[in-house]
Every structure is written in C-alpha cells, then in structure tokens.
Design a protein around this motif. Sequence first.
Motif, PDB file in Angstrom:
ATOM      1  N   GLU A 581      45.317  29.735  53.197  1.00  0.00           N
ATOM      2  CA  GLU A 581      45.612  28.802  52.969  1.00  0.00           C
ATOM      3  C   GLU A 581      44.753  27.920  53.588  1.00  0.00           C
ATOM      4  N   LYS A 582      42.989  27.971  53.666  1.00  0.00           N
ATOM      5  CA  LYS A 582      42.326  26.818  53.895  1.00  0.00           C
ATOM      6  C   LYS A 582      41.278  26.931  52.261  1.00  0.00           C
ATOM      7  N   TYR A 583      41.462  27.556  51.612  1.00  0.00           N
ATOM      8  CA  TYR A 583      40.980  27.072  49.871  1.00  0.00           C
ATOM      9  C   TYR A 583      42.227  26.741  48.892  1.00  0.00           C
ATOM     10  N   LYS A 584      41.788  25.687  48.309  1.00  0.00           N
ATOM     11  CA  LYS A 584      42.343  24.793  47.281  1.00  0.00           C
ATOM     12  C   LYS A 584      42.556  26.257  46.180  1.00  0.00           C
ATOM     13  N   ALA A 585      41.158  27.075  45.913  1.00  0.00           N
ATOM     14  CA  ALA A 585      40.515  27.610  44.728  1.00  0.00           C
ATOM     15  C   ALA A 585      38.895  28.704  44.957  1.00  0.00           C
ATOM     16  N   VAL A 586      39.397  29.893  44.806  1.00  0.00           N
ATOM     17  CA  VAL A 586      38.722  30.525  44.245  1.00  0.00           C
ATOM     18  C   VAL A 586      37.909  31.095  43.551  1.00  0.00           C
ATOM     19  N   VAL A 587      36.339  31.671  43.317  1.00  0.00           N
ATOM     20  CA  VAL A 587      36.506  32.007  42.101  1.00  0.00           C
ATOM     21  C   VAL A 587      34.886  33.200  42.087  1.00  0.00           C
ATOM     22  N   ALA A 588      36.060  34.384  41.840  1.00  0.00           N
ATOM     23  CA  ALA A 588      35.069  35.346  41.670  1.00  0.00           C
ATOM     24  C   ALA A 588      34.699  35.277  40.912  1.00  0.00           C
ATOM     25  N   GLN A 589      32.915  36.015  40.944  1.00  0.00           N
ATOM     26  CA  GLN A 589      32.066  36.424  40.237  1.00  0.00           C
ATOM     27  C   GLN A 589      31.690  37.816  39.947  1.00  0.00           C
ATOM     28  N   ALA A 645      40.306  33.075  40.071  1.00  0.00           N
ATOM     29  CA  ALA A 645      39.716  32.941  38.831  1.00  0.00           C
ATOM     30  C   ALA A 645      38.446  34.410  38.826  1.00  0.00           C
ATOM     31  N   ALA A 646      39.049  35.799  38.729  1.00  0.00           N
ATOM     32  CA  ALA A 646      38.013  36.226  38.631  1.00  0.00           C
ATOM     33  C   ALA A 646      37.198  36.521  37.459  1.00  0.00           C
ATOM     34  N   VAL A 647      36.246  36.675  37.357  1.00  0.00           N
ATOM     35  CA  VAL A 647      34.985  36.550  35.782  1.00  0.00           C
ATOM     36  C   VAL A 647      34.533  37.439  36.096  1.00  0.00           C
ATOM     37  N   THR A 648      34.438  38.479  35.161  1.00  0.00           N
ATOM     38  CA  THR A 648      33.662  39.650  34.396  1.00  0.00           C
ATOM     39  C   THR A 648      33.026  39.820  33.287  1.00  0.00           C
ATOM     40  N   SER A 649      32.800  41.337  32.669  1.00  0.00           N
ATOM     41  CA  SER A 649      32.239  41.558  31.852  1.00  0.00           C
ATOM     42  C   SER A 649      32.671  43.296  31.775  1.00  0.00           C
ATOM     43  N   PHE A 650      32.438  43.064  30.610  1.00  0.00           N
ATOM     44  CA  PHE A 650      33.143  44.667  30.025  1.00  0.00           C
ATOM     45  C   PHE A 650      32.520  45.505  30.254  1.00  0.00           C
ATOM     46  N   ASN A 651      31.745  45.717  30.101  1.00  0.00           N
ATOM     47  CA  ASN A 651      30.256  46.087  30.078  1.00  0.00           C
ATOM     48  C   ASN A 651      29.218  46.241  30.980  1.00  0.00           C
ATOM     49  N   ASP A 652      29.397  45.636  32.373  1.00  0.00           N
ATOM     50  CA  ASP A 652      28.999  45.425  33.847  1.00  0.00           C
ATOM     51  C   ASP A 652      28.535  47.055  33.497  1.00  0.00           C
ATOM     52  N   ARG A 654      27.806  47.628  36.829  1.00  0.00           N
ATOM     53  CA  ARG A 654      26.806  47.087  38.641  1.00  0.00           C
ATOM     54  C   ARG A 654      28.310  47.176  39.409  1.00  0.00           C
ATOM     55  N   VAL A 655      28.986  46.038  38.588  1.00  0.00           N
ATOM     56  CA  VAL A 655      30.379  45.898  39.020  1.00  0.00           C
ATOM     57  C   VAL A 655      31.538  46.231  37.799  1.00  0.00           C
ATOM     58  N   LEU A 656      32.304  47.113  37.949  1.00  0.00           N
ATOM     59  CA  LEU A 656      32.946  47.378  36.885  1.00  0.00           C
ATOM     60  C   LEU A 656      33.964  46.374  36.403  1.00  0.00           C
ATOM     61  N   TYR A 657      34.361  46.703  35.386  1.00  0.00           N
ATOM     62  CA  TYR A 657      35.299  45.616  35.416  1.00  0.00           C
ATOM     63  C   TYR A 657      37.456  45.502  35.793  1.00  0.00           C
ATOM     64  N   VAL A 658      37.373  47.622  35.784  1.00  0.00           N
ATOM     65  CA  VAL A 658      38.139  47.709  36.143  1.00  0.00           C
ATOM     66  C   VAL A 658      38.599  46.871  37.547  1.00  0.00           C
ATOM     67  N   GLU A 659      37.244  46.613  38.588  1.00  0.00           N
ATOM     68  CA  GLU A 659      38.057  46.296  40.004  1.00  0.00           C
ATOM     69  C   GLU A 659      38.523  44.768  39.557  1.00  0.00           C
ATOM     70  N   PRO A 660      38.470  43.735  39.003  1.00  0.00           N
ATOM     71  CA  PRO A 660      38.906  42.311  39.236  1.00  0.00           C
ATOM     72  C   PRO A 660      39.441  42.691  38.494  1.00  0.00           C
ATOM     73  N   GLU A 682      34.534  39.150  30.153  1.00  0.00           N
ATOM     74  CA  GLU A 682      33.335  38.415  28.542  1.00  0.00           C
ATOM     75  C   GLU A 682      32.978  40.085  27.828  1.00  0.00           C
ATOM     76  N   MET A 683      34.027  40.243  26.934  1.00  0.00           N
ATOM     77  CA  MET A 683      34.015  41.615  26.625  1.00  0.00           C
ATOM     78  C   MET A 683      31.915  42.096  26.149  1.00  0.00           C
ATOM     79  N   GLU A 684      31.508  41.733  25.591  1.00  0.00           N
ATOM     80  CA  GLU A 684      29.862  41.953  25.102  1.00  0.00           C
ATOM     81  C   GLU A 684      29.267  41.252  26.194  1.00  0.00           C
ATOM     82  N   GLY A 685      29.431  41.809  27.491  1.00  0.00           N
ATOM     83  CA  GLY A 685      28.325  41.038  28.271  1.00  0.00           C
ATOM     84  C   GLY A 685      27.967  42.047  29.310  1.00  0.00           C
ATOM     85  N   GLY A 686      27.181  41.764  30.036  1.00  0.00           N
ATOM     86  CA  GLY A 686      26.752  42.982  31.334  1.00  0.00           C
ATOM     87  C   GLY A 686      26.830  41.995  32.183  1.00  0.00           C
ATOM     88  N   HIS A 687      25.999  42.863  33.651  1.00  0.00           N
ATOM     89  CA  HIS A 687      26.649  42.099  35.097  1.00  0.00           C
ATOM     90  C   HIS A 687      26.388  40.588  35.313  1.00  0.00           C
TER      91      HIS A 687
END
Length: 728
Positions: A581-589, A645-652, A654-660, A682-687
């Motif tokens: 309730e304290k946040y209007k938006a959350v961006v998790a990279q 918003a969860a922002v991730t990369s397919f080829n990361d 360090r934190v695999l895309y599956v988590e977000p 991002e289908m062609e990016g990394g961490h």
Amino acid sequence: MMTTTQPPVAKKVPTERTHHGQTFIDDYEWLREKENPEVIAHLEAENAYTEAVTANQEELRQRIFEEIKARTVETDLSVPARKRGWWYYTRTEEGQQYGIHCRTAAQDTGDLHADWTPPVVEPGVPVPGEQILIDGNAEAEGKPFFSLGGLAVTEDGNLLAYSEDNAGDERFTLRIKDLRTGELLPDVVSNVFYSLAFSPDGTRVFYTVVDDSWRPYQIKAHTLGTPVEEDTVIYQEDDVAMWTGFDLSADRTQLLIGISTSEYSEYRVLDFDDPTGTVRTLIPRSERILYEAEPFTRDGVREYLITHNRDALNSMVSLVAETEFAKPVAEQDWRTVVAHNDAVRVNGASVTSTHVLVSVRKETTERVQVLPLEGLGTPAQASPVEPAFDEELYTAGLTNAEYDSPIIRLSYTSYLTPPRVYDYVLASGELELRKETPVRGGYNPADYVAERDWATAPDGTRVPLSVLRRAEVTRDGSNPALVYAYGSYEISMDPAFNISRLSLLDRGVIFVVAHIRGGGEMGRAWYDQGKKLHKKNSFTDFVAATDHVAASGWVDPARIAAMGGSAGGLLMGAVANLAPEKYKAVVAQVPFVDALTSILDPDLPLSALEWEEWGNPITDPEVYRYMSEYTPYENIRPVDYPRIAAVTSFNDTRVLYVEPAKWVAKLREVTTGSEPIVLKIEMEGGHGGASGRYEAWKDRAWDYAFVLDALDAQDLLPSAGSPVQTSR
C-alpha cells in the motif's frame, strides 16, 4: 490511461519441493525450460502484453531518451592513462554504440611534468599517431549482442589480448592481436571469463574459466602459438562455495590468485622467475581470515601489504615479510600500517615503487589515502595524506597507479558533479584536474540539491538517506518520489552523477537513495546486520526509509515509487509483499525474486557462492525457515499490489529469467488489485540488459517512463526547460 488488454496466463504444472519436512508447491517452475517452445511463446506473449499495456508511455520514453542523448557528449574521449611507452584512452563517436580503444606514443624527456601530462585530445580532432587497438563498433557489426570482457597489452606493447561475448551469457572468446601488423594471431580460446593478463615476458596469457554453475574455478595459461588443448591449469578450486580470480602484482613479479567467500579468503602466488612454476599459499583459508595481499620488494626483501580482518571487523593493513608465512599465523610478525578503526572501513591497499595507496570508507564516503613506503611499518612511518574535496557527499577512487609512475590517477564524482579525472602528484601532493565530463543542454549543478537525511528503522537503527531534488521544489507535501536501494554483498550505493536521473529530477521527482543494511556504506557491521539471518533488516530499513520520506513534508505519500535491481530486485519483491500500500509503482530490474529455489539448487549458476550471503538452506533448517519467510515468490498474498514492472534478459546468467517470469505469473494470479503487472524481457541481452549505449539509454527511459506515468509526473517543471531544445 490503461488498456483493457488481457495479460497472458501461464499454465499451472504443480511441482513439489520438499526440504526439512516442508513442502512447497510451485505451479510455474516449468517456465525454467529455456528450450521449450511453449516457454518461448509465453515470454513473447508477455512482451506483447507489456508493449500494449504501456503503449501510452511510448512518447514519454522517447522524450526521456532524447533528453539523455541531448545531455550526453556523444563524441568524447577518456583522459589518456600512461602505461610504459604509451598513452591509452577510449573514445566514443556520435551515432555509434560502442567505445573505440586507442593509444598514442608517450615520450621520456626527463621532464617529470611534461612526460606525465597526458596529451590533449579533443572530440572530433584526429590524434597524432593514434593507433586503434579495438573498435567495438566494427567488432559488433552483424552480431546480436556485443560486450568486451577483458583487455590486456604485453609489457612491450606489441600484443593485445581481448575477449568478447556475443550472446549476453558472459562466456567470452579470447583473441590475440599483433599491434605491429594489425593481424589476429591464430590463437583463439573459447568460454573464458572476464580476467585477462599477459605474463611479463609476453609469451603466455592467463585467463579464468567458469564451471557449469558459472563459478570461476580455474586459472589457466595459454602459451602463444600452442594448441588450446595444451593450456596449463595453474590453479583449480574445487570448493563450490569459493570464487576464484587473479591479478598481476603491481611490480609484475607475481601472479596473485585470490580464492574467497565474503567471510574468508586465501591467496596463492606464482613467482614468474620460478622455473618450477610452484604455486604457494600465503595464509590458508583454515585461518578464516578475509584478506588481500600485494607484494613489493624493499631493500632486497619481499614484503606483503595485507589488508585483513584479523581481530579487525572493519579491516586494517599490516606489513608482513615473505619469510613469515612459513610460520604458523599465531607466530608471524605483522606490523601495523593502518590500524583498525570502528568508524573507518578499510577496503584495500596497493603500492607504487614509492608509496602505499589505501582505499577507505569514512562517514559513508569512499576516499583514498596516500603514505610513503619509506619508514613503512616502523615508528618513523608518515601519517597518511588524503586528497581533499569540497563536497559533503562524493566518491573518490583510485583508477590507475602504474608501479613506476610518479603520479596516480583519481576519479571523483558526486550526485551533482559530473565525473572528474585528477592526477595526484605523489612527491608534492599536488592535485591536477585533467577533465570534467561535459554535460550538454545548459546543465547547472546549482539547479539541484543533494542532502543527507536519516530514517529510523523499527529497531532504532538510523539509516542514512541521500535525497536529491530540483532546487525550486517546495516542501508542500505534493511532490512525487522514487526510493532506490540495493542492500546486499557489502556493495555501497555511492554518490555518483547520472545524466539519465536528471530527467526524473526535472519532472519534480524527489529521488531518494536508501543506504540500507546489507550494503557497505556504514562499515562491515552494517553489512553483517543485513545478511543471512539478519536479511529482513534490509527490507524493513527500506520501508522505514519510505515512511520517513512520506512523512517528511516534501512528498505526497500517495505518489511514491520504488526501484531496485538484481539483489535490489529481491528487495523490491520483499517490500511489495511487506507494504504494497505504500508504493504507487515498483520497478524490479533483473530481480532475484525466487531466491530460495535458486539457492537450494547448487547446480544453478552461482547458487553455491550465495551461501555466504544468505546462508545455506540445504543443510540448515533455520536458514530454510527464515528465507521461506521473505523470499518474494513464496510470500505473495491476496492484497492490492501496486503497478509492477519486472525487467529481465533471456540470457542473464546471474539471475535467470525464470525468476521474474514465475513471480509475475504468481502475482497476477493472487493480487486482489487491478493495477497492471508486466514482464519486459530482452531476448538477446544479459544481466546488464541489451548491449550498446543507445540501447542502455532506451532501457533506462523505459523504466523511468513506467515510474513517471504511475506517479503522474510526465511533464517537465516549468523552470527545468528541455535539453533537447537548448542543445542544438
């Protein structure tokens, strides 16, 4: 205005996970099947939904991108740094994504000032005698992704070793270039990690190899002109919880192999003049001392500067003769160079032929101290000198110190001051400004304010905050705010200038960096109080920071957003569960939101290395219980979640895309609210996301537009103006 587009619904395939008598049912673990066409289709559907639901933000994203671009001097050069007979530098050109690494010849006239004054290089002006080592733009042409891993030049300046990644998975290919002819040698080594170094004689190149779980575990040497299959393993670390790396000693006499966790370490050394190639241990890991070692020779005797935590929580620096390491540690003679101080964190020490350079953190601020080698470790030792700067919140660090150099190169930045490069003359203490990174568009630091504030955590601990705003913003309780933090691995969120952040401040956003426990801002104890069975302090510190901001009189409590990445993404997931309730938006990279699942599987990338940070839930039921209480994915509950918003990369790796991907699917299933929850992948990016600076600016513009739209802060303040208009 939000679209009514329906989000993709991931199918449920219940998977049981049982540890310590507790069973967790995971409906979305099947999304881990990276090669599964159904998984790919789902991720592409997520991107399509995200694009549709945020379509109204496209114009704002473009405006922010143009603001970043307009403020950035795109054709620019770094200040040349001298190594042996060359000045090395990097330049960028307008319209090009990647840096160009270059050098030009230095001179030795005997005039100290002239010989160590870097050549004046100006954007767009050809540099006499310039030699291009590697042009990232040419290398990246036709490739879906491009990132340089390491660069190394032989001592004679004739050969260049470099490594590149074309997938974003941080597995690099090593190549050797003859700088005299421009030709590539036939030597090619695949699947190397970041570090590269030539032996002093230039006949071998050292590199690191990772195992199947992405843990650096081998240091290998490739002899030029020989088959890769014959490369020598200099050292192999079989303990899955230890991270292995290497460097050359400053005096180029030894290969230094560091094997470490966050709590203890071990150094092994290889003398380059030892024909047997024997690797020796300095202080064994069984002593449980966290230390770093740097050798130097004085009066014919090799000694080591040891930065260590032996009876010193915040670490200290001692001087130890090489012969001492043959004795049990308790019997060794360690002479104090920098004593322990409860208020000063010692981060490391390095040497030149004449001085010791110590990196410390005092009053949250990173700084450099200098003291002469003469008299070191004796009653005649001089007091350290600290180059002085005139801002309260700043970061000063050592960037270059060649062993025989009479100068050292320092970097300086603050929240309001663009990066500066200084040369510090060791003999005189003179500080010479070589460059301040220019900002286009009429940037004036006086238009902004950076202040230190303090929040109070539930246990009474005072948590430092860095608060940034436009100078004309008034304390009327109406302003939007973005709270940012990381809070893990003893990594500090130090003051630094950021061009893209100006686009937030110019829209009236109050930007708050919460220096929560788990980071390193307040010393080693600050880190210890935010890890393992104290990890929840990181989350409650962040919520306390949010409450403080909300009650400050500056901010509208209904207009606060949160942002964090990687381990800071775990933080975002945890606070979204704790206080949605304290946040209007959350961006998790690239968010580490399924931490317990990952750490329970030592075969997953980097998982075993995480036990020193979070504890080992495989063997310790208390750690399992504690982690299960905060792991974001497992603690989603039926409440009104904010816009996420969860922002991730397919080829990361360090934190695999599956988590977000799993987190977003579960959030949508359980939330009782109507705010959109999106996954941008991002289908062609990394961490670090996509490659190239323009793509990075677009990523940042996307994140900021998501926040600004949620906070209803899309428009520039009347006084801010637009750099896009003023920079033409």
